[in-house]
Design a protein around this motif. Structure first.
Motif, PDB file in Angstrom:
ATOM      1  N   SER A 122      29.248 -23.620  -9.231  1.00  0.00           N
ATOM      2  CA  SER A 122      30.351 -24.254  -8.336  1.00  0.00           C
ATOM      3  C   SER A 122      32.049 -23.672 -10.000  1.00  0.00           C
ATOM      4  O   SER A 122      31.314 -23.428 -10.590  1.00  0.00           O
ATOM      5  CB  SER A 122      30.132 -26.050  -8.856  1.00  0.00           C
ATOM      6  OG  SER A 122      31.786 -26.321  -9.228  1.00  0.00           O
ATOM      7  N   ILE A 123      32.767 -23.297  -8.788  1.00  0.00           N
ATOM      8  CA  ILE A 123      33.780 -22.458  -9.961  1.00  0.00           C
ATOM      9  C   ILE A 123      34.732 -23.722 -10.730  1.00  0.00           C
ATOM     10  O   ILE A 123      34.567 -23.723 -11.382  1.00  0.00           O
ATOM     11  CB  ILE A 123      34.693 -21.163  -8.750  1.00  0.00           C
ATOM     12  CG1 ILE A 123      34.154 -20.147  -8.999  1.00  0.00           C
ATOM     13  CG2 ILE A 123      36.422 -21.365  -9.334  1.00  0.00           C
ATOM     14  CD1 ILE A 123      34.385 -19.528 -10.087  1.00  0.00           C
ATOM     15  N   PHE A 124      34.690 -24.882  -9.359  1.00  0.00           N
ATOM     16  CA  PHE A 124      35.137 -26.177 -10.723  1.00  0.00           C
ATOM     17  C   PHE A 124      34.120 -26.470 -11.175  1.00  0.00           C
ATOM     18  O   PHE A 124      35.666 -26.601 -12.210  1.00  0.00           O
ATOM     19  CB  PHE A 124      35.106 -27.093  -9.310  1.00  0.00           C
ATOM     20  CG  PHE A 124      35.881 -28.491 -10.026  1.00  0.00           C
ATOM     21  CD1 PHE A 124      36.847 -28.195  -9.345  1.00  0.00           C
ATOM     22  CD2 PHE A 124      34.600 -29.534 -10.114  1.00  0.00           C
ATOM     23  CE1 PHE A 124      37.730 -29.843 -10.060  1.00  0.00           C
ATOM     24  CE2 PHE A 124      35.626 -30.697 -10.521  1.00  0.00           C
ATOM     25  CZ  PHE A 124      36.596 -30.833 -11.096  1.00  0.00           C
ATOM     26  N   ASP A 125      33.145 -26.112 -11.406  1.00  0.00           N
ATOM     27  CA  ASP A 125      32.123 -26.646 -13.000  1.00  0.00           C
ATOM     28  C   ASP A 125      32.852 -25.937 -14.200  1.00  0.00           C
ATOM     29  O   ASP A 125      33.137 -26.410 -14.885  1.00  0.00           O
ATOM     30  CB  ASP A 125      31.117 -26.621 -13.210  1.00  0.00           C
ATOM     31  CG  ASP A 125      30.572 -27.634 -11.495  1.00  0.00           C
ATOM     32  OD1 ASP A 125      31.063 -29.095 -11.850  1.00  0.00           O
ATOM     33  OD2 ASP A 125      28.887 -27.745 -12.005  1.00  0.00           O
ATOM     34  N   VAL A 126      33.616 -24.766 -13.724  1.00  0.00           N
ATOM     35  CA  VAL A 126      33.523 -23.602 -14.947  1.00  0.00           C
ATOM     36  C   VAL A 126      35.194 -23.990 -15.309  1.00  0.00           C
ATOM     37  O   VAL A 126      35.180 -24.443 -16.706  1.00  0.00           O
ATOM     38  CB  VAL A 126      33.852 -21.778 -14.066  1.00  0.00           C
ATOM     39  CG1 VAL A 126      34.412 -21.242 -15.433  1.00  0.00           C
ATOM     40  CG2 VAL A 126      33.153 -21.745 -14.021  1.00  0.00           C
ATOM     41  N   GLY A 127      36.043 -24.082 -14.422  1.00  0.00           N
ATOM     42  CA  GLY A 127      37.256 -25.183 -14.923  1.00  0.00           C
ATOM     43  C   GLY A 127      37.471 -26.251 -15.614  1.00  0.00           C
ATOM     44  O   GLY A 127      37.988 -26.237 -16.636  1.00  0.00           O
ATOM     45  N   LEU A 128      36.414 -26.883 -15.479  1.00  0.00           N
ATOM     46  CA  LEU A 128      35.689 -28.212 -15.824  1.00  0.00           C
ATOM     47  C   LEU A 128      35.404 -28.114 -17.679  1.00  0.00           C
ATOM     48  O   LEU A 128      36.303 -28.936 -17.916  1.00  0.00           O
ATOM     49  CB  LEU A 128      34.836 -29.000 -15.023  1.00  0.00           C
ATOM     50  CG  LEU A 128      34.761 -30.493 -14.993  1.00  0.00           C
ATOM     51  CD1 LEU A 128      36.162 -31.324 -15.101  1.00  0.00           C
ATOM     52  CD2 LEU A 128      33.687 -31.323 -14.684  1.00  0.00           C
ATOM     53  N   MET A 129      34.559 -26.681 -17.320  1.00  0.00           N
ATOM     54  CA  MET A 129      34.209 -26.616 -18.554  1.00  0.00           C
ATOM     55  C   MET A 129      35.392 -26.054 -19.213  1.00  0.00           C
ATOM     56  O   MET A 129      35.168 -26.252 -21.038  1.00  0.00           O
ATOM     57  CB  MET A 129      33.066 -25.657 -18.724  1.00  0.00           C
ATOM     58  CG  MET A 129      32.364 -24.952 -19.473  1.00  0.00           C
ATOM     59  SD  MET A 129      33.619 -23.366 -20.595  1.00  0.00           S
ATOM     60  CE  MET A 129      32.730 -22.925 -19.541  1.00  0.00           C
ATOM     61  N   LEU A 130      36.353 -25.361 -19.415  1.00  0.00           N
ATOM     62  CA  LEU A 130      37.297 -25.351 -19.876  1.00  0.00           C
ATOM     63  C   LEU A 130      37.786 -26.017 -20.048  1.00  0.00           C
ATOM     64  O   LEU A 130      38.416 -25.885 -21.029  1.00  0.00           O
ATOM     65  CB  LEU A 130      38.545 -23.835 -19.371  1.00  0.00           C
ATOM     66  CG  LEU A 130      37.479 -22.138 -19.112  1.00  0.00           C
ATOM     67  CD1 LEU A 130      38.169 -21.544 -17.918  1.00  0.00           C
ATOM     68  CD2 LEU A 130      37.261 -21.891 -20.196  1.00  0.00           C
ATOM     69  N   PHE A 131      38.543 -27.226 -19.001  1.00  0.00           N
ATOM     70  CA  PHE A 131      39.300 -27.950 -19.745  1.00  0.00           C
ATOM     71  C   PHE A 131      38.808 -28.558 -20.798  1.00  0.00           C
ATOM     72  O   PHE A 131      39.539 -29.662 -22.060  1.00  0.00           O
ATOM     73  CB  PHE A 131      39.453 -29.119 -18.790  1.00  0.00           C
ATOM     74  CG  PHE A 131      39.800 -30.380 -18.782  1.00  0.00           C
ATOM     75  CD1 PHE A 131      41.275 -30.671 -19.339  1.00  0.00           C
ATOM     76  CD2 PHE A 131      38.887 -31.559 -19.495  1.00  0.00           C
ATOM     77  CE1 PHE A 131      41.797 -31.345 -19.148  1.00  0.00           C
ATOM     78  CE2 PHE A 131      39.756 -32.547 -19.137  1.00  0.00           C
ATOM     79  CZ  PHE A 131      41.166 -32.582 -19.059  1.00  0.00           C
ATOM     80  N   PHE A 132      37.407 -29.495 -21.194  1.00  0.00           N
ATOM     81  CA  PHE A 132      36.812 -29.989 -22.077  1.00  0.00           C
ATOM     82  C   PHE A 132      36.194 -29.138 -23.317  1.00  0.00           C
ATOM     83  O   PHE A 132      36.778 -29.494 -24.270  1.00  0.00           O
ATOM     84  CB  PHE A 132      35.115 -30.698 -21.285  1.00  0.00           C
ATOM     85  CG  PHE A 132      34.984 -31.514 -20.436  1.00  0.00           C
ATOM     86  CD1 PHE A 132      34.468 -32.677 -21.635  1.00  0.00           C
ATOM     87  CD2 PHE A 132      35.122 -30.915 -19.563  1.00  0.00           C
ATOM     88  CE1 PHE A 132      34.958 -34.337 -20.870  1.00  0.00           C
ATOM     89  CE2 PHE A 132      34.722 -32.906 -18.674  1.00  0.00           C
ATOM     90  CZ  PHE A 132      34.632 -33.595 -19.358  1.00  0.00           C
ATOM     91  N   GLY A 133      36.733 -27.584 -23.518  1.00  0.00           N
ATOM     92  CA  GLY A 133      36.599 -27.012 -24.553  1.00  0.00           C
ATOM     93  C   GLY A 133      37.919 -26.588 -24.865  1.00  0.00           C
ATOM     94  O   GLY A 133      37.590 -27.099 -26.109  1.00  0.00           O
ATOM     95  N   ILE A 134      39.184 -26.573 -24.423  1.00  0.00           N
ATOM     96  CA  ILE A 134      40.417 -27.098 -25.036  1.00  0.00           C
ATOM     97  C   ILE A 134      40.777 -28.106 -25.313  1.00  0.00           C
ATOM     98  O   ILE A 134      40.890 -28.635 -26.696  1.00  0.00           O
ATOM     99  CB  ILE A 134      40.794 -26.266 -23.953  1.00  0.00           C
ATOM    100  CG1 ILE A 134      41.110 -25.060 -22.849  1.00  0.00           C
ATOM    101  CG2 ILE A 134      42.952 -26.326 -24.565  1.00  0.00           C
ATOM    102  CD1 ILE A 134      41.701 -24.613 -22.399  1.00  0.00           C
ATOM    103  N   ALA A 135      40.476 -29.404 -24.181  1.00  0.00           N
ATOM    104  CA  ALA A 135      40.673 -30.986 -25.177  1.00  0.00           C
ATOM    105  C   ALA A 135      39.718 -30.651 -26.311  1.00  0.00           C
ATOM    106  O   ALA A 135      39.674 -31.328 -27.130  1.00  0.00           O
ATOM    107  CB  ALA A 135      40.505 -31.550 -23.858  1.00  0.00           C
TER     108      ALA A 135
END
Lengths: 503, 151
Positions: free
Chosen positions: A406-419
């Motif tokens: 899931s590409i959505f999961d990749v976006g989620l991962m980036l969000f958690f990484g930056i936050a």
């Protein structure tokens, strides 16, 4: 017990498992040896790789990374005076002076052998103690499982450097994020804002990878221009004979590490410092410590590898990780469908005992690798951050994609990484957030079922005997952090310089 | 920014979150009473902890508070952040392998690695490793992207 141990041992003697342990151990040593990269990050990035594997193969690989990572930190401590992992900080005190004296090879040999015995002692302790504790966990009902989740969070917040309240808020934030999606009792879907990818909740793997990998590489960007040089040429690191008289120090360090590892809240860094100070205190020549004493290296290294087996005792039996590596490992267990508790030692006995026994092999592998290939690992430890940062970012992307495609999961991962990066800078604990996220569904189920049993009365959490014991443990875990905070304030008032060492 | 000011901002954010949770549970249907109870419990606890954080930051002396350095090396930080976001967008178009190769080489160069041959060799080597481990050995599909089929 033998009836489970023998089949478990048999599962290990396959090419696949042995290769997995070896690869895991090599990967662990490399990541451990590179300052800035942690064993937690390694386990987090490895989980997606192990996801499709047979559970014994996957878990053995993660065990190899944990053991290898704990040992690998010593290599850069000794040769760069920069600990590869915080747990190896105490190793620099005597390891680096030994290198400056041209005895880098001796320091590496002592660190390798001490780490090996520390790991072996703690794995034996794990093998003996975990089944006993697991049997006790059979008596747990929903209120106890809710309190266990709270206890897990309490254990990790005590590790938070500085502010206890921020540690608690971090854990709570994890629990709140875990409420996104379907409620485990009635199936009601909440807080998804119509995003279908969130209906089943925020999957914890992208969050785990983001919080432990992306936020870490964003921190590493501040050090991109630092060129690290080894204090000695890697080729000069010849294997040396072990000095005599170190056995008692190593045995003590291994035991101390195991005990500290079992205690929720303490970790490898604390264990290594306690062991180092203890060895110094009882030594007849304490003045030699800090100037290149092999005993100092042995004390610290045996203790930090001793923590590996110790930290797995509460993890496998109660689901309480004592440190962030164990929290990441918990993610690895859950993704294989293995929920910590008594069933791990009965229904899934072959897998669990296979995993525990694989730690013996991981220790043997890093002993051989450390003694014969240390110069190679030393060379790798100086790899530029300009290469590491994009490489880890890429591994994080593929890792978070692989679980659900899931590409959505990749976006989620980036969000958690930056936050996560900014939360970490503000003093919040990323380990506690991950733990809250993992323990969230267990906590909610325990909370909901308990209140259904009690017809909505919260007294159920305070009246049962085991619940009372768990409350006492939770209070005991949080109290030292409060008194630590008071002590810190007092010291600040006195104007003392203080440095925080965390995992 | 001083740490106590950071704490105050996060305490206020905690209040907002707490309020949002408590308000959110009012929309829950009656059948989800246990879910509402749990979320209320979390919301109230978040409110209490945020209040403690706020009170302790008010009590503390600003002079004793440590400085929070958000970003130590702004140029490299921004390069990495933009690089990762562009990489994420590119994957959707070019697929995993092409965008990864570009990402590894370009970001490595921007972060100061000035040995082009080594940079290309290590990037290709890593991608080959990923290909064999993920695609061949674990049979994990990687994002192919809109143009992936053509490229």
């Amino acid at each position: 017990m033998l009836s489970i141990l023998i089949p478990a041992l048999q599962t290990l003697f396959t090419f696949k498992v042995m290769l997995a342990i070896l690869m895991g151990t090599i990967g662990g040593i490399i990541i451990g040896a590179i300052p800035g990269l942690t064993a937690t990050m390694a386990v987090a990035l490895l989980i997606p790789v192990t996801f499709g594997m047979d559970p014994v193969v996957g878990l053995s690989m993660m065990g190899g990374v944990y053991s290898g990572g704990m040992y690998g930190g010593a290599i850069s401590s000794i040769l760069l005076s920069t600990p590869g992992t915080p747990a190896a900080a105490a190793t620099t005190f005597d390891g680096y002076p030994l290198t400056r004296q041209g005895k880098g090879g001796l320091a590496i040999t002592v660190a390798t052998v001490a780490s090996f015995w520390g790991g072996i002692i703690s794995t034996f302790a794990l093998l003996l103690l975990a089944p006993l504790l697991a049997r006790f966990a059979l008596k747990f009902g929903p209120p106890e499982y809710f309190l266990l989740a709270i206890m897990g969070l309490a254990s990790i917040v005590t590790l938070t450097s500085g502010n206890l309240v921020k540690g608690l808020i971090s854990g709570l934030l994890g629990l709140i994020i875990a409420t996104i999606g379907m409620d485990p009792i009635t199936g009601y879907i909440r807080f998804t804002w119509g995003i279908t990818d969130l209906f089943e909740g925020v999957s914890f793997m992208p969050a785990l990878i983001g919080l432990f990998s992306i936020s870490q590489i964003l921190s590493l960007t501040s050090e991109a221009q630092i060129v690290q040089e080894l204090a000695t040429a890697p080729k000069s690191l010849k294997r040396q004979k072990m000095p005599k008289g170190l056995a008692p120090t190593i045995a003590r360090g291994g035991l101390l590490g195991t005990i500290v590892g079992i205690l929720p809240g303490a970790g490898a860094t604390i264990a290594a410092f306690i062991s180092y100070n203890f060895a110094k205190q009882i030594s007849k020549t304490p003045e030699k410590f800090g100037k290149g004493n092999p005993e100092g290296v042995a004390a610290s290294e045996s203790a930090n590898n001793g923590v590996v087996g110790g930290s797995l005792v509460p993890l496998l039996t109660l689901g309480i990780p004592g440190n962030s590596v164990a929290a990441a490992l918990l993610g690895g267990l859950m993704i294989q469908g293995l929920i910590p508790g008594p069933e791990l030692f009965t229904k899934h006995g072959a897998i669990t005992y296979g995993f525990i026994l694989s730690l013996f092999f991981a220790n043997i592998f890093f002993l051989i690798l450390g003694l014969y290939f240390a110069p190679l690992f030393a060379k790798v430890s100086t790899v530029s951050n300009a290469i590491l940062i994009p490489a880890i970012a890429m591994l994080s992307v593929i890792g978070s994609y692989a679980i659900n495609n899931s590409i959505f999961d990749v976006g989620l991962m980036l969000f958690f990484g930056i936050a996560g990066y900014f939360l970490h800078k503000a003093g919040f604990s990323l380990g506690a957030i991950v733990l809250g996220l993992i323990l969230g569904p267990i906590a909610e189920l325990g909370f909901g079922q308990s209140l259904i049993i009690s017809n909505g009365s919260p007294l159920i959490f305070f009246t049962r005997p085991i619940s009372i014991i768990l409350w006492i443990i939770i209070i005991l875990l949080i109290l030292p952090a409060f008194s630590g905070g008071i002590l810190k304030k007092q010291r600040q008032k006195e104007g003392e310089d203080e440095s925080n060492i965390t995992e | 920014m001083k740490e106590i000011n950071v704490n105050r901002i996060f305490a206020l954010a905690g209040f907002v979150l707490s309020g949002a949770l408590l308000f959110g549970t009012r929309q829950f249907p009656e059948r989800a009473v246990s879910a509402a109870r749990y979320v209320n419990f979390l919301g109230i606890t978040m409110g209490v902890l945020s209040l403690i954080l706020l009170l302790s930051s008010i009590r503390e002396n600003e002079r004793n508070s440590e400085r929070v350095v958000w970003i130590e090396s702004p140029l490299h930080f921004v390069e990495t952040l933009i690089g990762i976001i562009v990489y994420f967008v590119l994957i959707n178009w070019l697929g995993f392998f092409v965008s990864s190769l570009l990402f590894l080489i370009i970001l490595g160069w921007f972060l100061g690695y000035r040995k082009p041959l080594k940079l290309i060799a290590s990037s290709v080597g890593l991608l080959l490793f990923i290909y064999f481990v993920f695609v061949r050995f674990l049979t994990v599909p990687v994002p192919s992207g809109i143009l992936g089929g053509i490229l």
